[in-house]
Each structure stands twice: as structure tokens, then as C-alpha cells.
Write a protein that holds these residues in place. Structure first.
Motif, short mmCIF file in Angstrom:
data_model
loop_
_atom_site.label_atom_id
_atom_site.label_comp_id
_atom_site.label_asym_id
_atom_site.label_seq_id
_atom_site.Cartn_x
_atom_site.Cartn_y
_atom_site.Cartn_z
N SER A 1 9.82 -3.55 1.13
CA SER A 1 9.93 -2.12 1.45
C SER A 1 9.54 -1.91 2.89
O SER A 1 8.47 -2.37 3.32
N VAL A 2 10.39 -1.25 3.59
CA VAL A 2 10.13 -1.01 5.01
C VAL A 2 9.19 0.17 5.12
O VAL A 2 9.10 1.01 4.20
N TRP A 3 8.52 0.23 6.15
CA TRP A 3 7.61 1.32 6.51
C TRP A 3 6.41 1.45 5.55
O TRP A 3 5.75 2.47 5.50
N ILE A 4 6.22 0.39 4.84
CA ILE A 4 5.06 0.40 3.95
C ILE A 4 4.18 -0.80 4.32
O ILE A 4 4.69 -1.88 4.58
N ALA A 5 2.93 -0.56 4.31
CA ALA A 5 2.00 -1.59 4.76
C ALA A 5 1.86 -2.69 3.71
O ALA A 5 1.72 -2.41 2.51
N LYS B 1 0.83 -1.20 0.00
CA LYS B 1 0.00 0.00 0.00
C LYS B 1 0.88 1.26 0.00
O LYS B 1 0.80 2.10 0.89
N THR C 1 3.64 -3.83 8.69
CA THR C 1 4.81 -3.15 8.10
C THR C 1 6.04 -3.93 8.51
O THR C 1 6.10 -4.52 9.60
N GLU D 1 9.02 -3.38 9.53
CA GLU D 1 9.84 -3.15 10.75
C GLU D 1 9.18 -3.74 11.98
O GLU D 1 9.85 -3.98 12.98
N ASN D 2 7.91 -3.99 11.87
CA ASN D 2 7.22 -4.53 13.04
C ASN D 2 7.24 -6.03 13.11
O ASN D 2 6.77 -6.61 14.08
#
Lengths: 230, 638
Positions: free
Chosen positions: B110-114, B82, B135, B137-138
């Protein structure tokens, strides 16, 4: 003669005390590099970076705590991920989304991205704090954290600006960053979306952005001054 | 009944369906939450998505109860990123069917992308749960650290506990060097055969100390890590075992060092005690210095104790306090001056002054025993030079022997003799001196003019009429006594007789003043009278502070006419000295000849009166007694 002996001994005691006191104070205090001292620069930049990174880590930690607390109190009925990703007001800022992208990015660009992010969060956090003060559901602990968040982001921005300045002085990055003195102008006009966001969404976005900032700072530091913990 | 049963069945069915509906893995894959264990989900679902290095991630799925979909490829995984409003569902880039896992590599991460995941069957039945969005990183769970090992840090003194330093390496998959991942570690240890793990505090360093392990026990240690400020831990590493057995050596050395230290301290203490005891007195002096006794120059406390106030030596100038040396030099030729001053500052000064006044009168007019004051004066004068030189200490007796006294007297013009000698002289009181009126001369000018002159004489006797009998042949002595008496009278005059004092003072300020003492009335003649008396024979030299008056019979006559028949004045170098009986007390050394014998009375020369002041000693009569022989020369102090 006894008078002489007494005066001499007194003077000696005073000297010994001064010696020890100066030693004690000197042990505790670390030398501070003045602005234009040669041979002092590289170390101080690493120090600055470390401090800024520590600060950003703390910021991220607090935002994480806030988000968890929010989730505890206001568990959303449905997953908000899909919604939120479109609604973060900082989504318009182009940020590297992978390690390779971040490493390939120029230092000036990366620094600029960091500063943009930090600048974008100044107003929303202030308003968030105001709304927290009005909310009686939240305990004082959370509202303090929210206020702290606003201050921390502000300090973090100042710290990053200092680091950028230092890097410019040292010639590590070019002087194209001088245009960042008022980065608000670079934000798109629809940045006022944050006012429409709910607090929870705001916290989610904040957590994400603080993690971004931390990561970028760390990458920058390990690229420029790799010593001490990279 | 049937209706009821059917309704109850319906209800049961409804309940079951709702249960089924509830048991969907809706919240199982909530972002950031632990997987909630629910009863066996029926639908195919995503089990877990994990990232190890924040650059790639994997997702596992399970078919649930749909066993017909268990074959590989029956279920397909689709994801959506997303990052833009126009994103679409895409299929898994890399399947690992054996594990039912989908691997997303770096390009697809891609990090920080849902991300949202969904499963689709072959028939395009979608099994999607909104909670399966996350995301990257989580979902990071780092690999466990590697190369875990330990080293012994220290053993306690008791030998029962020890400390261990454990260190390790970060997981190789985590890019810590680039700063991409910031990891913190958690060590856990437990003793063997126990179930509960002790956890140490999380920290980002790659080493940690474990304190307080027990000797003889075996310990198991493992470690895990996670991203800073995130909640998901990675797997535990393999355990290592720590085991330390007893070390017997340490015990033997421990008491030995203690004993040595104890012995050393005791020895030092003994040394200090010895030093303190041996140097007791010195230490006492240093710590508690003795208070100095009061010391006054010229005053012997022993004398004070004995009560002999009379014999006290007073400082000739300024009274009892410090004696400025300049004053001594200034008045060196004028001991009488000092004499009077000191007397004035005595305890009962007023009384003394009066006494002195009357004494002065008596001194001049009446031969009353004023020996008291004279003695004091003499003693004072005698002691006066002692303060300056020659004395070993202030406590030495200040009565020099006769010879030295004589020598001193002869050498230093103006120094009166010992009081016994003076007494003798006084008592000699030759009759021919009676009727003579002493003429007191005082100096009014600068002291320099006095150096070469001797203008004092010794009072041999005091006439009952008030005149002072001066020693014959000793113009010095005469001048001495007269001048001393004069000074005395001067002082008295100052203090008691105002008009006359002022007159005297005025006169004194001028050059030389002759004062003729009235033996009877005790009054003083004014200068005019004195001048009348004195000036004709002598030529007054205004520049000089000194005038010599020749004791000529002619001069004495007017004085005699003015007062009783007493000689008014005596001159030091007048031939009239012959009138006086030779005084054997002292004389003045005139010359020293080649054989180092002192010539006391050179042959008198007839010199004009003006020259007299320059050669005041030439007219001295021969004084056999006053000669100094070479053997006596040795007694002289240079």
C-alpha cells in the motif's frame, strides 16, 4: 505623380507591416477555445489536465524541498513515522492506496477525493505560513516556499474544480460532484488536529498528500484523455 | 595500580560497548536517506527496501556478525502497516531465502502508508530499528530504460563536431502509460578512456540530443531514471558507444555554394547599378520632382522678363488670379466692363483711376490721346476670348492677324478690333463726327437682352471738346465705344463721384439708362435728362433691359441745346447711321446665304421703333469692306 507614388508606397509599407505583425502575433498566441465551441472540447480537457498535473508536480516538489530543509535544520531525534501516520489530519479521508484500487475507483469518486484533500489543506497551510513568519530560524527562502505552498494548493484546488466542471459538462462524469462546493462539511470534526501537529509533521503530511494528488490526477488523466504523455 | 588498570579496562569496555551501541544501524535506513555506510553492524538488520514499480517492493536483510543466523530461516522478517491504530506485526508474505529478500506483492503493498520492518530470530529475539520505517513511494527506484540507441543529427560546417540524438524506451516495469509513475531521465556520457561522466539535464522525455561531440572520438553513453520530485535513482542502463568518423564530402560542397552565392550577389549588384545609371534622370524626377513654375493664365513670363507690362494679358475678370469661366460668359458681350475692372486692379490703381477719370473726361470731351487705355482695353478685349478658346498655349502671341481679328470682330458683336485697327479708327476721326455728342448707353438689365443686340460702337476719334467720335455706319462700334466709355465713366463715377455714382448706380439698377456725357464739364446728365432726350422717339419697354434711342435729329436737338453742339447719342439701328462715315473695320454678320457667304448688311428695313430692339442689325449700312468672302470663311473658327 510623385505624390501619388509616395502615398501608394506608404500604404503598401503599412500593409506589409500589418501583415507581418499579425503573423508574428498569431504565431505566438495559441488559439483559445471559447466556452461552448464544438470540436474544441477534448483537446482543451487534456490541456487542462496537463496544466493541473504540472501544477501538482510543482507543489509536490516544493513540499519535498521544504521537508528536506526541515529535516536538515531539525533532525528529529527519533523516527517519527510511527507517530505521524496517526496524526495526519487527512488520514480520515479514504484514499486508494494502490494502483489497482485507484484504477478501479470511479472517476467521480477519485475527483472527489482529490478535491477533499486539497480543501483540507487550505487552513493548515495558511497557519503554517503564519508560524513560519514567526520562526526566525528559518531563512527567507523557506518561508517564501511556505507561502508559495499555500497559494499553490489553493490554485491547484481551483484548477481541479475547473477540470471537474469540464468533465461534468462533457458528460464524462456524472453531476454528483456538485455537492463539493463546500467540502469542509464532509471533514470530520476532529480535523482540528492539525493545530496540534508540529511543523515538521505537517510538512511530512503535506508531502505525502501532494504526492497522492499528483498520482490521482495522472491516473484520471490517462484514463479519460490518454493522449500526450501517458 | 591495579585499580587504575581495572578502571581503565572498565573505561575501555564501556567505550567499546558504547561504540557498539553507536554502531547500530539506527539511522542507516532512515526514510528517504541514503544508506550510511557504517562499520560492520553486528546485529541482523534490514539492508535495503526497494520498490521498482510503486506497486511491489522487496526488502533485503543481513545477519550482521551473527553468523549462526546466516542459515536460511534463522531470521524472520516481520512488518507492520500503520494504516490503523490496531495494526499488528505480520510476517513476510514471500521469502526469497537465497537472497535473504522478502518480496511484497501487490496485495500486500500500500502506497502512502508507513511500513516498519523488523527481524526476529527463532528465539523471538527482535532486532528492530525505528529508522526502518518507510512509505513505499519513497523507496521507489525505477528500472533503467531500455532500447537505448542513437542517430546522427548534424555535423558542423567545420567538420569537427557533430550532434547526436539519443532515444530510449521507459522501463517496462514502470507503468508510465497509466500515469502511475512519472519518470525523469538522466543521460550521462563520456569519451573513451576518461573517467568523468558528463551528465545532461534531467527531463521526462524519452529522447535527448547530445551536442558538441568530436569527430573521431568514441563516446560511451548510459542512462538512468528516477521518480519526479524524488531523490532515489534507479540503476544505470548498459552503455552504448557512439563513434563517427570523418566525412570528406561535405567540405567540397561548402565553398562551392559560397562561391555561387557570392557571384549571384555581385551580378545583382551590377544590374542594379546599371539600372540606376541608365535611368538616372527618371529616377531623379521621381525622387526629386521639379517644382512647377508659377503659371498665371494669360500672363506670359517672357513678357514679364522683357518688361513690357503694357502688353501683358490680363484676365478680364477678377484680376490676376484664376479666371472663372462663368464670368467670361457673363461679360462676353461686354468687354468694356472687364476692361475697366482689370484696369482698376492694376498696380497703381488709384493713380490709374484718376487717370481714367480724367481720361474718361478726355475721352468724352476732349480728343486727348487716351489711346493708351483704349489700347489696353482693346488688347484686353482681344486677349479675352483667347483665354477661352482657340489658343494653343498661354505663351502664344496674343496678337492675331488682321484677318482673323476682323472675322472675330464681325462674328462676335462687341469684340473690338486689334488695337492697331482701333488706333487707326481712332485716328481717323472723321470731321463730321465732330460736334457730335456721343451718347453712352449702358445696359442695366440682364445679359440675355444683350445677346441679340449690338449697342456698341467704335470710337473713331476723341474730340478735343471731350466728345467721342464714333465710327459711322457701325452702330455696334459706336455703342461699343460709348458703352465702354460709359462703363469707364461709370466706374470712375463710382469711385470718385459719390453722388453721381449713387445716382448712376441707382439708375443702373433700373432698366436702361441713357447717359449723356457733357463734353465740357464732364458732368453727367441725369437719367431724367437722358430720358428726355431719348424717350420721346423710342418707346421704353420696361421689361427689357434695353432701350433703343433713335438718333433722330429731333432728339439730338435737345441734347444739343443742353450741351454743346455734339450729338448726344447714337442708336444702333437708326437711319441716322447714314450720317456717319462708313467704318471699314468690322461689321456684323447678318445672314449666311446658300453659298456660305456671309451677308453683313442686309437691306435696311423700315421697322417700327418697338421692333428695333429685336432687329438691331438691320439698319446697318452696306460695308463693302466688312464682307466675308468664302475664302475668308475658312479662317473663321466655328
Amino acid at each position: 505623380m510623385p505624390g501619388n507614388i509616395r502615398s501608394v508606397s506608404f500604404v503598401w509599407v503599412v500593409l506589409v507591416c500589418l501583415l507581418f505583425c499579425s503573423r508574428l502575433t498569431s504565431v505566438g498566441a495559441a488559439p483559445i477555445c471559447a466556452n461552448a465551441q464544438s470540436g474544441c472540447h477534448v483537446l482543451s480537457l487534456a490541456n487542462l489536465f496537463d496544466r493541473v498535473i504540472q501544477h501538482s508536480a510543482r507543489t509536490h516538489g516544493i513540499s519535498n524541498d521544504l521537508h528536506s530543509e526541515f529535516e536538515q535544520y531539525f533532525l528529529p531525534s527519533k523516527n517519527h513515522i510511527g507517530r505521524v501516520s496517526r496524526n495526519c489530519h487527512t488520514s480520515s479521508i479514504l484514499t486508494p492506496n494502490g494502483k489497482d484500487n485507484a484504477q478501479r475507483m470511479a472517476r467521480e469518486e477519485l475527483t472527489e477525493v482529490i478535491l477533499k484533500l486539497l480543501v483540507a489543506w487550505r487552513d493548515p497551510l495558511w497557519h503554517f505560513h503564519q508560524s513560519m513568519a514567526r520562526h526566525h530560524d528559518f531563512n527567507n527562502f523557506s518561508s517564501n516556499k511556505a507561502l508559495e505552498m499555500s497559494d499553490m494548493v489553493h490554485e491547484l484546488r481551483q484548477g481541479v474544480e475547473k477540470v471537474a466542471e469540464k468533465m461534468q459538462v462533457l458528460g464524462i462524469i456524472s453531476n454528483t460532484l456538485s455537492s463539493l462546493s463546500s467540502p469542509e462539511a464532509s471533514l470530520p470534526s476532529d480535523s482540528a488536529d492539525w493545530r496540534l501537529m508540529k511543523d515538521f509533521d505537517l510538512l511530512y503530511c503535506l508531502r505525502r498528500d501532494s504526492n497522492k494528488v499528483q498520482n490521482y490526477l495522472k491516473i484520471l488523466k490517462c484514463r479519460i484523455v490518454p493522449e500526450h504523455g501517458c | 595500580m591495579a585499580v587504575l588498570s581495572s578502571s581503565s579496562n572498565l573505561l575501555l569496555l564501556l567505550l567499546m560497548s558504547s561504540l557498539d551501541w553507536l554502531s547500530t544501524p539506527g539511522f542507516a535506513l532512515l526514510m528517504g536517506h541514503q544508506r550510511v555506510t557504517s562499520p560492520a553492524p553486528l546485529e541482523p538488520h534490514i539492508t535495503e527496501c526497494i520498490s521498482r514499480d510503486q506497486a511491489t517492493f522487496q526488502c533485503w536483510w543481513s545477519q550482521g556478525n551473527y553468523h549462526n543466523l546466516s542459515s536460511p530461516g534463522a531470521l524472520r522478517l516481520f512488518y507492520i502497516k500503520k494504516d490503523s491504530p490496531t495494526s499488528e506485526w505480520k510476517e513476510c508474505p514471500e521469502y526469497v531465502h537465497s537472497n535473504r529478500m522478502c518480496f511484497f506483492d501487490v496485495t500486500h503493498t500500500s502506497v502512502w502508508i508507513a511500513y516498519c520492518m523488523q527481524l526476529r530470530s527463532q528465539e523471538n529475539i527482535t532486532y528492530f530499528n525505528e529508522e526502518d520505517c518507510f512509505t513505499v513511494e519513497n523507496i521507489v527506484r525505477p528500472d533503467p530504460p531500455v532500447s537505448l540507441n542513437w542517430t546522427l543529427l548534424s555535423i558542423s560546417l567545420s567538420g569537427l563536431n557533430y550532434d547526436v540524438m539519443v532515444n530510449w524506451e521507459p522501463p517496462p516495469s514502470a507503468d508510465v502509460g497509466a500515469g502511475w509513475m512519472r519518470i525523469e531521465y538522466e543521460i550521462q556520457y563520456r569519451a573513451r578512456n576518461t573517467t568523468k561522466w558528463e551528465a545532461l539535464e534531467m527531463q521526462p522525455q524519452t529522447q535527448q540530443t547530445i551536442f558538441g561531440l568530436h569527430i573521431g572520438k568514441e563516446y560511451e553513453v548510459h542512462i538512468r531514471c528516477r521518480m519526479q520530485a524524488f531523490t532515489k535513482f534507479g540503476e544505470f542502463s548498459d552503455s552504448i558507444f557512439i563513434h563517427v568518423t570523418e566525412v570528406p564530402n561535405k567540405d567540397s560542397t561548402f565553398p562551392l555554394t559560397l562561391v555561387l552565392a557570392f557571384v549571384g550577389i555581385v551580378g545583382i549588384l551590377i544590374l542594379i547599378m546599371l539600372i540606376v545609371v541608365s535611368q538616372q534622370h527618371r529616377l531623379m524626377v521621381i525622387l526629386l520632382p521639379p517644382v512647377p513654375a508659377p503659371k498665371i493664365k494669360g500672363i506670359d513670363p517672357e513678357m514679364l522678363k522683357k518688361g513690357k507690362l503694357n502688353e501683358l494679358n490680363f484676365i478680364p475678370s477678377g484680376g490676376m488670379g484664376g479666371m472663372p469661366t462663368y464670368a467670361a460668359d457673363f461679360y462676353q458681350d461686354e468687354p468694356w466692363v472687364e476692361f475697366i475692372e482689370v484696369d482698376a486692379e492694376d498696380a497703381d490703381t488709384g493713380e490709374k483711376e484718376e487717370n481714367q477719370g480724367s481720361d474718361t473726361q478726355r475721352l468724352l470731351d476732349l480728343p486727348q490721346p487716351v489711346s493708351h487705355h483704349m489700347n489696353i482695353g482693346f488688347s484686353n478685349a482681344v486677349s479675352y476670348p483667347d483665354d477661352d478658346s482657340g489658343r494653343a498655349s498661354c505663351y502664344d502671341p496674343d496678337l492675331p492677324d488682321q484677318d482673323t481679328l476682323m472675322l472675330m470682330a464681325t462674328l462676335l458683336p462687341g469684340q473690338p478690333e486689334d488695337r492697331e485697327a482701333s488706333l487707326d479708327v481712332v485716328k481717323k476721326g472723321p470731321a463730321p463726327e465732330r460736334g457730335e455728342r456721343p451718347l453712352v448707353q449702358t445696359q442695366t438689365g440682364g445679359p440675355q437682352t444683350w445677346v441679340n443686340t449690338d449697342f456698341y460702337a467704335q470710337v473713331s476719334n476723341v474730340m478735343p471738346s471731350g466728345g467721342v467720335v464714333l465710327s459711322p455706319g457701325q452702330q455696334l462700334r459706336i455703342q461699343e465705344s460709348t458703352s465702354g466709355a460709359e462703363e469707364e465713366t461709370q466706374k470712375k463715377g463710382k469711385e470718385h463721384k459719390g453722388d453721381e455714382d449713387s445716382e448712376e448706380d441707382k439708375v443702373k439698377e433700373l432698366q436702361f439708362q441713357l447717359l449723356v456725357v457733357d463734353p465740357e464739364g464732364g458732368s453727367y446728365t441725369t437719367e431724367s435728362n437722358a430720358r428726355q432726350i431719348g424717350t420721346p422717339p423710342s418707346s421704353t419697354i420696361p421689361g427689357e433691359g434695353y432701350q433703343t434711342i433713335h438718333p433722330q435729329p429731333a432728339e439730338t436737338k435737345p441734347a444739343a441745346t443742353a450741351e454743346d453742339n455734339q450729338s448726344p447719342y447714337i442708336l444702333p439701328d437708326s437711319p441716322q447711321s447714314q450720317l456717319f462715315a462708313p467704318v471699314a473695320d468690322y461689321t456684323v454678320v447678318q445672314e449666311v446665304d446658300s453659298q456660305h457667304s456671309l451677308l453683313l448688311n442686309p437691306p435696311p428695313r423700315q421697322s417700327p421703333p418697338p421692333c428695333l430692339p429685336q432687329h438691331p442689325l438691320k439698319a446697318l449700312p452696306a460695308m463693302p469692306v466688312g464682307y466675308i468672302t468664302p475664302d475668308l470663311l475658312g479662317n473663321l473658327s466655328p
